[in-house]
Design an enzyme around this catalytic site. Sequence first.
Site, PDB file in Angstrom:
ATOM      1  CE  LYS A   1      -3.896  -2.302   2.219  1.00 48.93           C
ATOM      2  NZ  LYS A   1      -4.746  -2.516   3.388  1.00 48.93           N
TER       3      LYS A   1
ATOM      4  CD  GLN B   1      -3.663  -4.325   6.324  1.00 45.04           C
ATOM      5  OE1 GLN B   1      -3.737  -3.280   5.701  1.00 45.04           O
ATOM      6  NE2 GLN B   1      -4.140  -5.449   5.841  1.00 45.04           N
TER       7      GLN B   1
ATOM      8  CG  ASP C   1      -9.341   0.271   4.884  1.00 50.00           C
ATOM      9  OD1 ASP C   1      -9.166  -0.170   3.739  1.00 50.00           O
ATOM     10  OD2 ASP C   1      -8.634  -0.041   5.862  1.00 50.00           O
TER      11      ASP C   1
HETATM   12  N1  GUN Z   1      -7.180  -6.655   6.014  1.00 52.22           N
HETATM   13  C1  GUN Z   1      -7.587  -7.375   4.944  1.00 52.22           C
HETATM   14  N2  GUN Z   1      -8.097  -6.552   4.002  1.00 52.22           N
HETATM   15  C2  GUN Z   1      -8.005  -5.305   4.498  1.00 52.22           C
HETATM   16  C3  GUN Z   1      -8.360  -4.031   3.988  1.00 52.22           C
HETATM   17  O1  GUN Z   1      -8.883  -3.866   2.870  1.00 52.22           O
HETATM   18  N3  GUN Z   1      -8.100  -2.973   4.798  1.00 52.22           N
HETATM   19  C4  GUN Z   1      -7.548  -3.115   6.018  1.00 52.22           C
HETATM   20  N4  GUN Z   1      -7.338  -2.027   6.755  1.00 52.22           N
HETATM   21  N5  GUN Z   1      -7.208  -4.286   6.527  1.00 52.22           N
HETATM   22  C5  GUN Z   1      -7.438  -5.374   5.755  1.00 52.22           C
END
Ligand code: GUN
Length: 283
Positions: free
Chosen positions: A53, A97, A120
Amino acid sequence: MTAQLIDGNALARTVRAEVAGRVAALQQRGITPRLTVFLVGDNPASQVYVRNKVADSEQTGLAATLERYPAALPQAELLARIRALNADARVHGILVQLPLPVHLDAQAVIETIAPEKDVDGFHVASAGALMVGRPGFRPCTPYGCMKMIESIGYGLKGKHAVVIGRSNIVGKPMALMLLAQNATVTVCHSATRDLARHTREADVIVAAVGKRNVLTADMVKPGALIIDVGMNRDDAGKLCGDVDFAGVSQVAGWITPVPGGVGPMTRAMLLVNTIEAAEAAAS
Ligand code: GUN
């Protein structure tokens, strides 16, 4: 193989190029769009995801900061740090996350993020906006799936879509987005009786369970559009989705591969949400 592939890598490249142009436009006005990513603990998969990311963001010209904390981080400290970033005008997007260590209340953490920085799309304000059809951040994975469906010019109106999985991150928002495009939506899950009876009726199937071979060729109507959100390993340790790709691609009309399908689009849509957050803050 009879199905046409929907290439997530190629589509993500197009999306990133578009974001890069918008980043450059903001930078010309002296604004650097900025994303802060929180990683708590040392979950190996999460480490890879957050690194990607941050790398994607930087490649697009977005400034990205990774804040890493030990698994034992007290909840009050995490919430205080999020509140500080909520108040920091230089930060436009905040992402925590998941999964978080078990002593942390993930929903309480997410609710602490200011909705206008919730890139998100997991905050109840974002989920509520999606539910009632108002503008707001859309969760990146289902948002990316919708872009893939749109990219082939597929009209969802009146089509029967089956979503397998009911998570807050994918299944539920996916169902709402399909519904917003006038599909008839069925949500299947672990307690569904006779999954194949539902999928065989479907024009569109989104598999988002996190288990290999949830969808096999005998469960698919010829010509159906198949979106595979899964990210699993096969017996040889190779990355694979929830769909039996070899079999289903003989029956389906379109299919997304794993890797190179939904994954890159999820990452691209985070950049879209972040540039939108920055543009909104600058307007
Ligand atoms: N863990 C698995 N997928 C995601 C996501 O799209 N965003 C976040 N913050 N954590 C995740």
